[in-house]
Design an enzyme around this catalytic site. Sequence first.
Site, short mmCIF file in Angstrom:
data_model
loop_
_atom_site.label_atom_id
_atom_site.label_comp_id
_atom_site.label_asym_id
_atom_site.label_seq_id
_atom_site.Cartn_x
_atom_site.Cartn_y
_atom_site.Cartn_z
N HIS A 100 0.94 -0.95 -0.24
CA HIS A 100 -0.18 0.70 -0.29
C HIS A 100 1.10 1.35 0.44
O HIS A 100 1.77 1.19 0.27
CB HIS A 100 -1.02 0.03 1.77
CG HIS A 100 -0.41 -0.08 2.49
ND1 HIS A 100 0.37 -0.91 3.18
CD2 HIS A 100 -0.20 0.97 2.93
CE1 HIS A 100 1.05 -0.54 4.46
NE2 HIS A 100 0.25 0.93 4.44
N ASP A 102 0.52 5.43 2.32
CA ASP A 102 -0.33 5.76 2.81
C ASP A 102 -1.51 7.08 2.59
O ASP A 102 -0.39 7.86 1.43
CB ASP A 102 0.67 6.10 4.28
CG ASP A 102 1.54 5.36 4.81
OD1 ASP A 102 1.17 4.14 4.55
OD2 ASP A 102 2.55 5.58 5.21
N HIS A 257 4.89 0.33 0.01
CA HIS A 257 5.34 -0.68 1.38
C HIS A 257 4.59 -1.40 1.92
O HIS A 257 3.29 -1.30 1.84
CB HIS A 257 5.98 0.60 2.56
CG HIS A 257 4.55 0.77 2.89
ND1 HIS A 257 4.43 2.67 2.28
CD2 HIS A 257 4.23 1.10 4.14
CE1 HIS A 257 3.96 3.09 2.96
NE2 HIS A 257 3.26 2.31 4.15
N ARG A 272 4.88 6.60 13.78
CA ARG A 272 5.17 7.49 12.05
C ARG A 272 4.27 8.47 12.14
O ARG A 272 3.96 8.80 12.91
CB ARG A 272 4.20 6.05 11.64
CG ARG A 272 4.58 6.30 10.08
CD ARG A 272 3.54 5.78 9.34
NE ARG A 272 2.01 5.93 9.64
CZ ARG A 272 0.70 5.31 8.57
NH1 ARG A 272 0.74 4.22 7.94
NH2 ARG A 272 -0.33 6.20 7.95
C1 SIN Z 1 2.94 0.79 7.67
O1 SIN Z 1 2.44 0.41 6.64
O2 SIN Z 1 2.99 2.76 7.93
C2 SIN Z 1 3.80 0.65 8.45
C3 SIN Z 1 4.81 -0.09 7.89
C4 SIN Z 1 5.69 -0.96 8.87
O3 SIN Z 1 5.28 -1.31 10.47
O4 SIN Z 1 6.56 -1.41 8.89
#
Ligand code: SIN
Length: 286
Positions: A100, A102, A257, A272
Amino acid sequence: MAYETVKVRKVTGGCGVEVTGVDLKSMSNRQWDEVQRAFVENGVVFFRDQSLTPEEHIAFARRWGPIDVNRFFSAVAGHPEIAEVRKEPEQKTNIGGGWHTDHSYDIEPAMGSVLLARELPDEGGDTLFANMYRAFEALSPGLQRTLEGLRAVHGAAHIFGPKGVHKSNPESASRYGNDHLAGDDVLHPVVIRHPLSGRKALYVNPAFTLRFEDWSVEDSKPLLEHLYRHATRPEFTCRFNWQPGSIAFWDNRATWHYAANDYHGERRLMHRITVAGCPLQPATAH
Ligand code: SIN
């Protein structure tokens, strides 16, 4: 152009660079310029051994732009700007465990996300990234032209809304809220002109893209699935192995990611911060 004040090493041929020789708390102006250039040119930059407090994490994110507080994620106590990406030893699902990008469900999708490792499993818990410039550039010219004329519908309701997938997962209750804010679907160009690099990037993703504009879900599915398979070819990807103090800053308009969920029985806790973006223009815009 060579880098003079930081070291920049490609992680793989297709995606991501590791930037060393810099302390994110005390960068010189020239280092900051080069870190920005590494980000724009490579889509995701990784740093090691950065021991940032929550305040320093926020200060680093703010250098890139205003913070876009995620409306669904639980926040770190006392720091609403920082979303918690947590998996506890007894939990089986993780956050971000599928390809995905964000916030593509927003009218102004986030420009990037700064992820900082707080607690890590002994093994596993890597994050994979895929480069959407490379994915677009490797498509055949005819398909590129077709995609450049399309827009796609993106949404959050099927995931974060009152009837979204998280509602049927008891582990989600502690992670997500505000299902009433899932909002209306939005439209974005399928191929964008990247606001910082000026390059063309493929802008659909398996989590939040629902269909092409004026196409049914059924008609959209074969082409979207083809693009998703293509975009995650190993040549366009890299995999980041976290260590305490590691940071990844990824470009949500140029990469996808995927958080690997391979560490059951252990805690993984990441912080994050999402940086605000702007409306996206089609690749055909100049
Ligand atoms: C996310 O998808 O924002 C998290 C990625 C992760 O925890 O590696």
